[in-house]
Write a protein that holds these residues in place. Structure first.
Motif, PDB file in Angstrom:
ATOM      1  N   ILE A 251      43.635 -14.058  26.014  1.00 32.31           N
ATOM      2  CA  ILE A 251      44.357 -14.549  24.865  1.00 32.31           C
ATOM      3  C   ILE A 251      43.337 -14.949  23.815  1.00 32.31           C
ATOM      4  O   ILE A 251      42.438 -15.760  24.078  1.00 32.31           O
ATOM      5  CB  ILE A 251      45.286 -15.722  25.238  1.00 32.31           C
ATOM      6  CG1 ILE A 251      45.921 -16.329  24.001  1.00 32.31           C
ATOM      7  CG2 ILE A 251      44.569 -16.776  26.036  1.00 32.31           C
ATOM      8  CD1 ILE A 251      47.024 -17.311  24.326  1.00 32.31           C
ATOM      9  N   VAL A 252      43.444 -14.354  22.668  1.00 34.44           N
ATOM     10  CA  VAL A 252      42.497 -14.612  21.592  1.00 34.44           C
ATOM     11  C   VAL A 252      42.849 -15.944  20.945  1.00 34.44           C
ATOM     12  O   VAL A 252      43.983 -16.165  20.527  1.00 34.44           O
ATOM     13  CB  VAL A 252      42.537 -13.480  20.548  1.00 34.44           C
ATOM     14  CG1 VAL A 252      41.575 -13.776  19.410  1.00 34.44           C
ATOM     15  CG2 VAL A 252      42.201 -12.145  21.205  1.00 34.44           C
ATOM     16  N   GLY A 253      41.883 -16.851  20.878  1.00 36.16           N
ATOM     17  CA  GLY A 253      42.110 -18.128  20.220  1.00 36.16           C
ATOM     18  C   GLY A 253      42.614 -19.224  21.127  1.00 36.16           C
ATOM     19  O   GLY A 253      42.995 -20.296  20.642  1.00 36.16           O
TER      20      GLY A 253
ATOM     21  N   GLU B 187      46.774  -7.730  23.206  1.00 35.24           N
ATOM     22  CA  GLU B 187      46.689  -9.057  23.793  1.00 35.24           C
ATOM     23  C   GLU B 187      47.324 -10.106  22.884  1.00 35.24           C
ATOM     24  O   GLU B 187      47.437  -9.937  21.670  1.00 35.24           O
ATOM     25  CB  GLU B 187      45.215  -9.416  24.052  1.00 35.24           C
ATOM     26  CG  GLU B 187      44.566  -8.598  25.151  1.00 35.24           C
ATOM     27  CD  GLU B 187      45.260  -8.746  26.492  1.00 35.24           C
ATOM     28  OE1 GLU B 187      45.938  -9.770  26.718  1.00 35.24           O
ATOM     29  OE2 GLU B 187      45.139  -7.830  27.321  1.00 35.24           O
TER      30      GLU B 187
ATOM     31  N   ARG C 118      47.531 -13.155  20.585  1.00 32.53           N
ATOM     32  CA  ARG C 118      46.544 -13.653  19.625  1.00 32.53           C
ATOM     33  C   ARG C 118      47.223 -14.607  18.656  1.00 32.53           C
ATOM     34  O   ARG C 118      48.426 -14.534  18.431  1.00 32.53           O
ATOM     35  CB  ARG C 118      45.889 -12.501  18.869  1.00 32.53           C
ATOM     36  CG  ARG C 118      46.808 -11.780  17.906  1.00 32.53           C
ATOM     37  CD  ARG C 118      46.146 -10.526  17.344  1.00 32.53           C
ATOM     38  NE  ARG C 118      46.853  -9.971  16.192  1.00 32.53           N
ATOM     39  CZ  ARG C 118      47.933  -9.208  16.266  1.00 32.53           C
ATOM     40  NH1 ARG C 118      48.440  -8.895  17.448  1.00 32.53           N
ATOM     41  NH2 ARG C 118      48.517  -8.744  15.163  1.00 32.53           N
ATOM     42  N   VAL C 119      46.446 -15.489  18.068  1.00 32.24           N
ATOM     43  CA  VAL C 119      46.977 -16.469  17.129  1.00 32.24           C
ATOM     44  C   VAL C 119      47.114 -15.820  15.756  1.00 32.24           C
ATOM     45  O   VAL C 119      46.188 -15.165  15.263  1.00 32.24           O
ATOM     46  CB  VAL C 119      46.066 -17.708  17.048  1.00 32.24           C
ATOM     47  CG1 VAL C 119      46.617 -18.719  16.044  1.00 32.24           C
ATOM     48  CG2 VAL C 119      45.928 -18.359  18.413  1.00 32.24           C
TER      49      VAL C 119
ATOM     50  N   HIS D 182      51.230 -17.899  18.631  1.00 34.81           N
ATOM     51  CA  HIS D 182      50.564 -16.931  19.496  1.00 34.81           C
ATOM     52  C   HIS D 182      51.493 -15.729  19.589  1.00 34.81           C
ATOM     53  O   HIS D 182      52.626 -15.836  20.068  1.00 34.81           O
ATOM     54  CB  HIS D 182      50.292 -17.536  20.869  1.00 34.81           C
ATOM     55  CG  HIS D 182      49.368 -18.710  20.823  1.00 34.81           C
ATOM     56  ND1 HIS D 182      47.993 -18.583  20.828  1.00 34.81           N
ATOM     57  CD2 HIS D 182      49.619 -20.038  20.745  1.00 34.81           C
ATOM     58  CE1 HIS D 182      47.440 -19.777  20.760  1.00 34.81           C
ATOM     59  NE2 HIS D 182      48.409 -20.681  20.718  1.00 34.81           N
TER      60      HIS D 182
END
Length: 647
Positions: free
Chosen positions: A35-37, A234, A236-237, A227
């Protein structure tokens, strides 16, 4: 009008209740790789608590798409402003919430009751408010009955509906108390999760609220970031609601399915609403323990429209607004032992200034938040939480399972005040005999699985027979003792070769990627040819091992009723294509395959369609990229096969 509680019936086109399979679920939940962020808390909670298996549950895939008019028992709460109808037989789902003065249904009240393959055990329903406890996904009891009793609230006057059950995978007790005070504009639901064990337990909770989707409906929550997951990349924020030039708060304008988990700032009130062009619609709010809020929609693409039709029939569209303990559905929270977590949720009609709701995002949030404060204050929710309790003797309205009664009898669960678990049922009777006599009676098919330290101790001490060793393997597997599980299963086979133990060895090998499984499953199918689930798994394993001719031989020998099942027809098309029999594959595809339990996100129908046409165009030559692209251009996927969520 005073508040009342009554029992009634719901009549609608419905499929038969889904039947449980005899096959235990050895796989666990799968988590996206990243998870990005994500901050430190989220990262830790994503890596925590994912179950390695869904034991002791079995699949619940015994249903069809044949519907007829049926009557289902409902429990109704009603006051002068709202009528709420619950389905105790389907996970306690809040099926309908009507605003009485306007006659408006606030939820997506599904015009049909049709199971589909979206839950952890398979069977799931669209519509209403679904309560989810357990692990990432739709919970194991979503199509199972809950206990239901009538009580009186702590004021001694207001009738209260209590629904409760023992969730066996996490060994938690869920309690739902619902009430409608006189003239209250909101329905209150108090959720309590009891962890009676002395150990830390991973907990997952989301209230999934289906509401009508239509042009002009805007989903509003007190957040400017989310998110985002679009089923192709994926999580991501992102900034919300503007993303890639589209205002994502209006789902009717977004082509692809997506999730948005709102990042609500600390200290902000927790709520989410879906408001129409007039600024009116359902709002859900809660006390602060229920931290997360989410928007899900199917998208306006062909696949999304097909899923909506598959779940709710023609012309019945919905989106979901959701509320959970964590910020995303990838996370589990550590719950201390011998602890109870409780919060209060409220549901009602929100009426806000439409000009402000459909203005800027900040203005929409302010307008909805102010309207919510007029409807039900934050302080009133905290007051309802503080007044927890009930009065009077519980009056039984509906029965759940006998699993909690069994655990109480076995010493694995304490009796809990206000939660009468009733008696042990037929499904639990073999295990009650084990507790009483020390012997588990042999049965074929086997007794329903159990897990937990008490049962493992009894099975470890049990004299050797194939049935006891089969179950010993299951409890060891649930504990993560994979070598011990396989040893017990091999011992079971030495005592008697049964399809159930053969399948466990094959499935555990598949999950561990430790070698071929098809021969074990073919033997299991030969021993129990009437068990459709074993037939499907044996065919799938043969295809995975590039043995399509053998798969076709099994299919040819099936009785007509099994051969006509959609999952078998799909497998026949796949096997014929792999075997080079294009005529047979094409004939099956032209005959309108309908797979009753097609899995959410499954790509098998579109994959076999395009693979068939590419192979046909290639003739005896290889299927090149150019040919594959030409096959897609010249042979568009029929609507009936289009369940794609990414296009």
């Amino acid at each position: 009008m005073t508040s009342i509680l009554r029992c009634d019936t719901l009549r609608l086109p419905a499929a038969e209740p889904p039947r449980a399979s005899p096959l235990p679920i050895l796989h666990g939940t799968r988590v996206r790789s990243g998870i990005v962020g994500a901050d430190a808390e989220m990262t830790a909670q994503i890596g925590y608590g994912q179950p390695r298996s869904l034991l002791p549950y079995t699949m619940q895939d015994g249903y069809t798409r044949a519907r007829r008019e049926r009557e289902l028992p409902v429990v109704v709460l009603e006051n002068s402003l709202l009528t709420a109808a619950f389905l105790p037989a389907y996970g306690g789902r809040l099926w309908s919430l009507v605003h009485r003065p306007s006659g408006r249904e606030l939820l997506h009240r599904n015009p049909i009751l049709q199971p589909a393959n979206l839950a952890l055990r398979d069977a799931w329903l669209a519509g209403g408010v679904e309560w989810n406890l357990g692990a990432t996904g739709h919970w194991p009891l979503t199509c199972e009955p809950l206990h239901a009793v009538r009580l009186v609230g702590p004021d001694g006057v207001t009738p209260m509906l209590r629904m409760y059950e023992f969730e066996r995978m996490r060994r938690l007790v869920l309690q739902l108390d619902a009430w409608l005070p006189e003239d209250s504009p909101v329905l209150f639901v108090r959720v309590s999760i009891h962890n009676p064990a002395p150990v830390m337990t991973p907990v997952y909770w989301w209230s999934n609220i289906a509401v009508p989707e239509a042009p002009g409906v805007r989903v509003v929550a007190p957040a400017a970031r989310a998110h985002h997951f679009d089923y192709a990349a994926e999580l991501r924020v992102v900034d919300f609601p503007l993303l890639d030039g589209l205002d994502r708060s209006y789902t009717d304008e977004v082509p692809r399915a997506a999730d948005y988990f709102f990042e609500i700032p600390a200290g902000e009130r927790r709520w989410i609403a879906a408001l129409d062009a007039e600024g009116r619609g359902l709002v859900q709010t809660s006390t602060d323990r229920l931290r997360g809020r989410k928007l899900f929609h199917w998208g306006t693409g062909r696949g999304g429209r097909r899923w909506q039709e598959w779940l709710s029939g023609l012309g019945s569209r919905y989106l979901e607004i959701q509320a959970g303990l964590a910020r995303t559905q990838l996370e589990h929270l550590p719950m201390p032992g011998e602890t109870t977590w409780t919060w209060v949720e409220a549901y009602g009609l929100l009426e806000a200034d439409p000009d402000r709701v459909h203005a800027s995002w900040s203005e929409a949030r302010s307008a909805a938040g102010e309207a919510l404060d007029r409807l039900v204050t934050r302080e009133s929710l905290e007051s309802e939480l503080a007044r927890a309790g009930s009065a009077g003797t519980p009056i039984t309205l509906a029965h759940g399972s006998g699993w909690a009664a069994l655990e109480v009898a076995a010493g694995g669960l304490p009796e809990l005040p206000g939660l009468p678990f009733g008696d042990v049922g037929e499904e639990q009777r073999p295990w009650a005999e084990l507790v009483g006599s020390g012997r588990l009676p042999i049965s074929d098919p086997p007794a329903a699985p159990v897990t937990g330290p008490r049962w493992r101790a009894l099975l470890e001490a049990h004299p050797a027979d194939w049935h006891a060793r089969y179950h010993l393997g299951l409890v060891r597997y649930a504990d993560g003792d994979l070598e011990g599980a396989r040893a017990a299963w091999h011992e079971s086979l030495d005592l008697q070769r049964t399809p159930w133990t053969l399948r466990c060895l094959a499935e555990s090998a598949r999950l561990a990627e430790t070698g071929p499984q098809a021969d074990l499953l073919v033997e299991a199918h030969t021993l129990a040819p009437a068990v459709l689930e074993l037939t499907v798994e044996s065919l799938r394993a043969l295809l995975a091992e590039d043995r399509p001719a053998e798969a076709l031989t099994i299919i040819d020998a099936l009785p007509d009723d099994q051969r006509a099942i959609g999952r078998i027809r799909l497998t026949e098309a796949q096997a014929a294509l792999a075997a080079g029999d294009l005529g047979r594959a094409g004939a099956v595809l032209a005959a309108d395959i309908e797979v009753d339990n097609l899995r959410e996100g499954e790509i098998s129908l579109d994959a076999v369609w395009f693979a068939y046409h590419a192979r046909r165009l290639a003739g005896t030559g290889p299927v090149t990229q150019e040919i594959a692209e030409r096959a897609r251009r010249e042979n568009p996927l029929p609507d009936r096969y289009d369940f794609r969520m990414q296009e």
